[in-house]
Design a protein around this motif. Structure first.
Motif, PDB file in Angstrom:
ATOM      1  N   ASN A 149       0.851  -1.186   0.000  1.00 27.85           N
ATOM      2  CA  ASN A 149       0.000   0.000   0.000  1.00 27.85           C
ATOM      3  C   ASN A 149       0.893   1.245   0.000  1.00 27.85           C
ATOM      4  O   ASN A 149       1.325   1.718   1.037  1.00 27.85           O
ATOM      5  CB  ASN A 149      -0.898  -0.067   1.261  1.00 27.85           C
ATOM      6  CG  ASN A 149      -1.685   1.199   1.486  1.00 27.85           C
ATOM      7  OD1 ASN A 149      -1.506   1.862   2.510  1.00 27.85           O
ATOM      8  ND2 ASN A 149      -2.548   1.547   0.564  1.00 27.85           N
ATOM      9  N   LYS A 150       1.214   1.746  -1.211  1.00 26.90           N
ATOM     10  CA  LYS A 150       2.189   2.827  -1.291  1.00 26.90           C
ATOM     11  C   LYS A 150       1.694   4.119  -0.671  1.00 26.90           C
ATOM     12  O   LYS A 150       2.481   4.935  -0.192  1.00 26.90           O
ATOM     13  CB  LYS A 150       2.650   3.045  -2.737  1.00 26.90           C
ATOM     14  CG  LYS A 150       1.566   3.390  -3.713  1.00 26.90           C
ATOM     15  CD  LYS A 150       2.067   3.259  -5.155  1.00 26.90           C
ATOM     16  CE  LYS A 150       2.154   1.801  -5.540  1.00 26.90           C
ATOM     17  NZ  LYS A 150       2.464   1.542  -6.924  1.00 26.90           N
ATOM     18  N   GLU A 151       0.362   4.309  -0.631  1.00 26.29           N
ATOM     19  CA  GLU A 151      -0.189   5.543  -0.053  1.00 26.29           C
ATOM     20  C   GLU A 151       0.207   5.695   1.416  1.00 26.29           C
ATOM     21  O   GLU A 151       0.292   6.811   1.938  1.00 26.29           O
ATOM     22  CB  GLU A 151      -1.716   5.573  -0.208  1.00 26.29           C
ATOM     23  CG  GLU A 151      -2.204   5.692  -1.651  1.00 26.29           C
ATOM     24  CD  GLU A 151      -2.392   4.344  -2.348  1.00 26.29           C
ATOM     25  OE1 GLU A 151      -1.882   3.315  -1.833  1.00 26.29           O
ATOM     26  OE2 GLU A 151      -3.048   4.313  -3.407  1.00 26.29           O
ATOM     27  N   VAL A 156       6.641  -4.564  -1.279  1.00 27.59           N
ATOM     28  CA  VAL A 156       5.971  -5.504  -2.179  1.00 27.59           C
ATOM     29  C   VAL A 156       5.854  -4.925  -3.586  1.00 27.59           C
ATOM     30  O   VAL A 156       5.844  -5.658  -4.568  1.00 27.59           O
ATOM     31  CB  VAL A 156       4.575  -5.887  -1.632  1.00 27.59           C
ATOM     32  CG1 VAL A 156       3.779  -6.698  -2.639  1.00 27.59           C
ATOM     33  CG2 VAL A 156       4.718  -6.662  -0.323  1.00 27.59           C
ATOM     34  N   ASP A 157       5.797  -3.608  -3.694  1.00 19.31           N
ATOM     35  CA  ASP A 157       5.756  -2.972  -4.998  1.00 19.31           C
ATOM     36  C   ASP A 157       6.945  -3.503  -5.817  1.00 19.31           C
ATOM     37  O   ASP A 157       8.052  -3.612  -5.293  1.00 19.31           O
ATOM     38  CB  ASP A 157       5.877  -1.449  -4.789  1.00 19.31           C
ATOM     39  CG  ASP A 157       5.197  -0.666  -5.887  1.00 19.31           C
ATOM     40  OD1 ASP A 157       4.920  -1.254  -6.958  1.00 19.31           O
ATOM     41  OD2 ASP A 157       4.953   0.535  -5.686  1.00 19.31           O
ATOM     42  N   SER A 158       6.716  -3.868  -7.085  1.00 18.74           N
ATOM     43  CA  SER A 158       7.761  -4.581  -7.841  1.00 18.74           C
ATOM     44  C   SER A 158       9.051  -3.775  -7.964  1.00 18.74           C
ATOM     45  O   SER A 158      10.145  -4.335  -7.852  1.00 18.74           O
ATOM     46  CB  SER A 158       7.249  -4.980  -9.227  1.00 18.74           C
ATOM     47  OG  SER A 158       6.929  -3.832  -9.977  1.00 18.74           O
ATOM     48  N   GLU A 159       8.926  -2.459  -8.163  1.00 16.29           N
ATOM     49  CA  GLU A 159      10.127  -1.622  -8.315  1.00 16.29           C
ATOM     50  C   GLU A 159      10.921  -1.572  -7.007  1.00 16.29           C
ATOM     51  O   GLU A 159      12.145  -1.662  -7.002  1.00 16.29           O
ATOM     52  CB  GLU A 159       9.751  -0.187  -8.717  1.00 16.29           C
ATOM     53  CG  GLU A 159       9.104  -0.057 -10.088  1.00 16.29           C
ATOM     54  CD  GLU A 159       7.624  -0.408 -10.096  1.00 16.29           C
ATOM     55  OE1 GLU A 159       7.085  -0.803  -9.027  1.00 16.29           O
ATOM     56  OE2 GLU A 159       6.999  -0.301 -11.158  1.00 16.29           O
ATOM     57  N   HIS A 160      10.196  -1.411  -5.910  1.00 16.82           N
ATOM     58  CA  HIS A 160      10.864  -1.275  -4.611  1.00 16.82           C
ATOM     59  C   HIS A 160      11.421  -2.604  -4.136  1.00 16.82           C
ATOM     60  O   HIS A 160      12.464  -2.651  -3.489  1.00 16.82           O
ATOM     61  CB  HIS A 160       9.907  -0.635  -3.612  1.00 16.82           C
ATOM     62  CG  HIS A 160       9.384   0.676  -4.136  1.00 16.82           C
ATOM     63  ND1 HIS A 160       8.416   0.726  -5.104  1.00 16.82           N
ATOM     64  CD2 HIS A 160       9.770   1.939  -3.899  1.00 16.82           C
ATOM     65  CE1 HIS A 160       8.198   1.990  -5.420  1.00 16.82           C
ATOM     66  NE2 HIS A 160       8.997   2.751  -4.708  1.00 16.82           N
ATOM     67  N   MET A 215       0.646   8.991 -12.121  1.00 16.69           N
ATOM     68  CA  MET A 215       0.600   9.273 -10.675  1.00 16.69           C
ATOM     69  C   MET A 215       1.294   8.130  -9.936  1.00 16.69           C
ATOM     70  O   MET A 215       2.025   8.352  -8.975  1.00 16.69           O
ATOM     71  CB  MET A 215      -0.857   9.363 -10.205  1.00 16.69           C
ATOM     72  CG  MET A 215      -1.014   9.689  -8.729  1.00 16.69           C
ATOM     73  SD  MET A 215      -0.645  11.428  -8.403  1.00 16.69           S
ATOM     74  CE  MET A 215      -0.607  11.456  -6.611  1.00 16.69           C
ATOM     75  N   ASN A 216       1.063   6.913 -10.407  1.00 17.05           N
ATOM     76  CA  ASN A 216       1.659   5.744  -9.763  1.00 17.05           C
ATOM     77  C   ASN A 216       3.181   5.876  -9.663  1.00 17.05           C
ATOM     78  O   ASN A 216       3.774   5.591  -8.626  1.00 17.05           O
ATOM     79  CB  ASN A 216       1.276   4.480 -10.525  1.00 17.05           C
ATOM     80  CG  ASN A 216       1.784   3.229  -9.852  1.00 17.05           C
ATOM     81  OD1 ASN A 216       1.507   2.976  -8.686  1.00 17.05           O
ATOM     82  ND2 ASN A 216       2.572   2.447 -10.576  1.00 17.05           N
ATOM     83  N   LYS A 217       3.812   6.346 -10.748  1.00 18.01           N
ATOM     84  CA  LYS A 217       5.272   6.478 -10.707  1.00 18.01           C
ATOM     85  C   LYS A 217       5.676   7.595  -9.752  1.00 18.01           C
ATOM     86  O   LYS A 217       6.697   7.508  -9.065  1.00 18.01           O
ATOM     87  CB  LYS A 217       5.814   6.724 -12.122  1.00 18.01           C
ATOM     88  CG  LYS A 217       7.210   6.233 -12.361  1.00 18.01           C
ATOM     89  CD  LYS A 217       7.481   4.811 -11.866  1.00 18.01           C
ATOM     90  CE  LYS A 217       6.603   3.752 -12.471  1.00 18.01           C
ATOM     91  NZ  LYS A 217       6.915   2.392 -11.965  1.00 18.01           N
ATOM     92  N   LEU A 254       4.003   8.430  -7.033  1.00 20.37           N
ATOM     93  CA  LEU A 254       3.850   7.862  -5.686  1.00 20.37           C
ATOM     94  C   LEU A 254       5.033   6.946  -5.373  1.00 20.37           C
ATOM     95  O   LEU A 254       5.560   6.946  -4.259  1.00 20.37           O
ATOM     96  CB  LEU A 254       2.532   7.078  -5.571  1.00 20.37           C
ATOM     97  CG  LEU A 254       1.222   7.864  -5.744  1.00 20.37           C
ATOM     98  CD1 LEU A 254       0.026   6.905  -5.738  1.00 20.37           C
ATOM     99  CD2 LEU A 254       1.041   8.920  -4.654  1.00 20.37           C
ATOM    100  N   GLU A 255       5.467   6.196  -6.375  1.00 20.47           N
ATOM    101  CA  GLU A 255       6.599   5.279  -6.169  1.00 20.47           C
ATOM    102  C   GLU A 255       7.904   6.039  -5.936  1.00 20.47           C
ATOM    103  O   GLU A 255       8.778   5.573  -5.206  1.00 20.47           O
ATOM    104  CB  GLU A 255       6.734   4.341  -7.368  1.00 20.47           C
ATOM    105  CG  GLU A 255       5.610   3.314  -7.408  1.00 20.47           C
ATOM    106  CD  GLU A 255       5.708   2.363  -8.589  1.00 20.47           C
ATOM    107  OE1 GLU A 255       6.588   2.566  -9.455  1.00 20.47           O
ATOM    108  OE2 GLU A 255       4.899   1.417  -8.645  1.00 20.47           O
ATOM    109  N   PHE A 256       8.027   7.188  -6.570  1.00 25.89           N
ATOM    110  CA  PHE A 256       9.200   8.048  -6.366  1.00 25.89           C
ATOM    111  C   PHE A 256       9.278   8.437  -4.887  1.00 25.89           C
ATOM    112  O   PHE A 256      10.317   8.301  -4.233  1.00 25.89           O
ATOM    113  CB  PHE A 256       9.033   9.288  -7.258  1.00 25.89           C
ATOM    114  CG  PHE A 256      10.209  10.228  -7.291  1.00 25.89           C
ATOM    115  CD1 PHE A 256      11.121  10.183  -8.343  1.00 25.89           C
ATOM    116  CD2 PHE A 256      10.388  11.183  -6.291  1.00 25.89           C
ATOM    117  CE1 PHE A 256      12.196  11.075  -8.390  1.00 25.89           C
ATOM    118  CE2 PHE A 256      11.456  12.069  -6.336  1.00 25.89           C
ATOM    119  CZ  PHE A 256      12.361  12.012  -7.383  1.00 25.89           C
TER     120      PHE A 256
END
Ligand code: MN3
Length: 379
Positions: free
Chosen positions: A120-122, A145-149, A212-214, A216-218
């Motif tokens: 849950n990146k938020e 869990v986010d694939s990039e992280h 937006m997803n990217k 948030l991931e940043f």
């Protein structure tokens, strides 16, 4: 053998996590879902969960009836999520809910000393400082869990943080890669929900289409790995084979690769540091033949720009852009606003709402509420 609880068990990440739990005999203590009482019931019975929780209070009666005559404890609402987050005998809480509702139970679990597998990146975007400080105080691991992280986390194993130059955060570019604003004027919900590489829930799929997803991931990467904005380079990589990479001081770049399949990062977080067989397809570089890379389009994708500006300002601003986005995406999915309006509203919330400091959960909730009200007032 590990015991886990899952918040968001009926969603895309949650159901895949339960497949992994079955494969590797991970015990399930508790399951929570937003409003899908039928699937939650089925899951809880299959995995012998001791606790279930439904966030939507209207569904509580139905869930209660499904478990009448059993020993399963049935909970609801935010209190229920927090109770599940703090149960005894749980090694990992998988947080895969959608949106910033995940923040409060995450903080509760950290205080209890439970490691978090975070999908849950938020949670980190809105309450990054609170979560990271509390995790350090309580010696709790935040397993991405986010694939990039997950990729970055894997590339960092065995190395020191002070040895890195930067992170290369890859982005698929979403379904509207290469399009101009003029071409995105009349985008339909169906088009925005049609992601080229990943199959995910509605909210994150729209976030991928707006980039937006990217963004948030940043922000998520900055908190997870203690980075400055200038230490993160976003690279568009259409094939989603390189899930992200780390550049070290000696110039060596270590990347993590695999076919786009969320089961791998979910499993890595749940079994960390173990690597066991995963049911996903093997990567064949020869079948791919070539991999491509390009710059992100900051001009077309307002949300990406807004996120980077928000975390550069700091304080409450990441919570503001996130809250504005959650509200705007909800309006888009209800056909109340156009696709491009999402980015306009997020940017205008960022430029109109005053920055404040985040010292506690209430500060986050206040910033979130202000941003949502701002968006609604503009419709
Ligand atoms: Mn991702």
């Amino acid at each position: 053998m590990k015991t886990i609880s899952v918040l968001g068990s009926t969603g895309s990440i949650g159901t895949q996590a339960l497949d992994i739990a079955k494969l590797h005999k991970i015990r399930i203590k508790a399951l929570a879902a937003n409003r899908n009482a039928a699937l939650l019931t089925e899951q809880a019975k299959e995995f012998n969960a001791e606790y279930v929780c439904i966030y939507d209070k209207e569904k509580y009666k139905e869930l209660k009836e499904n478990f009448s005559g059993t020993n399963v404890k049935v909970l609801c609402g935010m209190e229920g999520l927090c109770e599940i987050a703090t149960l005894d005998g749980v090694d990992i809480l998988l947080n895969s809910v959608v949106g910033m509702v995940g923040l409060k139970p995450t903080l509760a679990a950290i205080e209890k000393g439970v490691d978090i597998a975070l999908a849950n990146k938020e949670t980190l975007v809105t309450g990054g400082k609170l979560v990271i400080n509390k995790a350090a105080e309580n010696n709790v691991k935040i397993l991405p869990v986010d694939s990039e992280h997950s990729a970055i986390f894997q590339c960092l194993q065995g190395n020191e943080m002070n040895e890195i130059n930067k992170i290369i955060l890859t982005a698929s570019g979403g379904p509207f890669f290469g399009k101009t604003k003029a071409e995105l004027k009349n985008v339909s919900i169906e088009q925005a929900l049609n992601h080229p590489n990943w199959s995910m829930g509605n909210k994150i799929t729209i976030d991928s289409a707006t980039l937006m997803n990217k963004g948030l991931e940043f922000i998520e990467a900055m908190w997870l790995f203690d980075l400055k904005p200038e230490q993160i380079e976003i690279v568009v990589h259409r094939e989603s084979v390189i899930h992200s990479a780390v550049e070290y001081k000696d110039g060596s770049v270590i990347a993590q690769m695999g076919v786009p399949d969320m089961r791998l990062p979910i499993q890595y977080a749940l079994l960390y540091p173990q690597r066991l067989q995963c049911k996903g397809k093997a990567l064949s570089l020869i079948d791919y033949g070539t991999l491509s890379f390009s710059k992100p389009d900051f001009k077309t994708f307002d949300c990406l720009r807004a996120c980077i500006k928000a975390i550069t300002i700091g304080g409450s601003m990441p919570a503001v852009v996130n809250g504005a986005n959650e509200q705007a995406v909800d309006l888009f999915l209800k056909e109340k606003i156009s696709f491009l309006k999402i980015g306009e509203l997020v940017t205008s919330a960022l430029n109109s709402i005053k920055q404040s400091e985040i010292t506690c959960l209430d500060d986050v909730l206040k910033a979130d509420k202000e941003a949502r009200e701002f968006v609604l007032s503009k419709i």
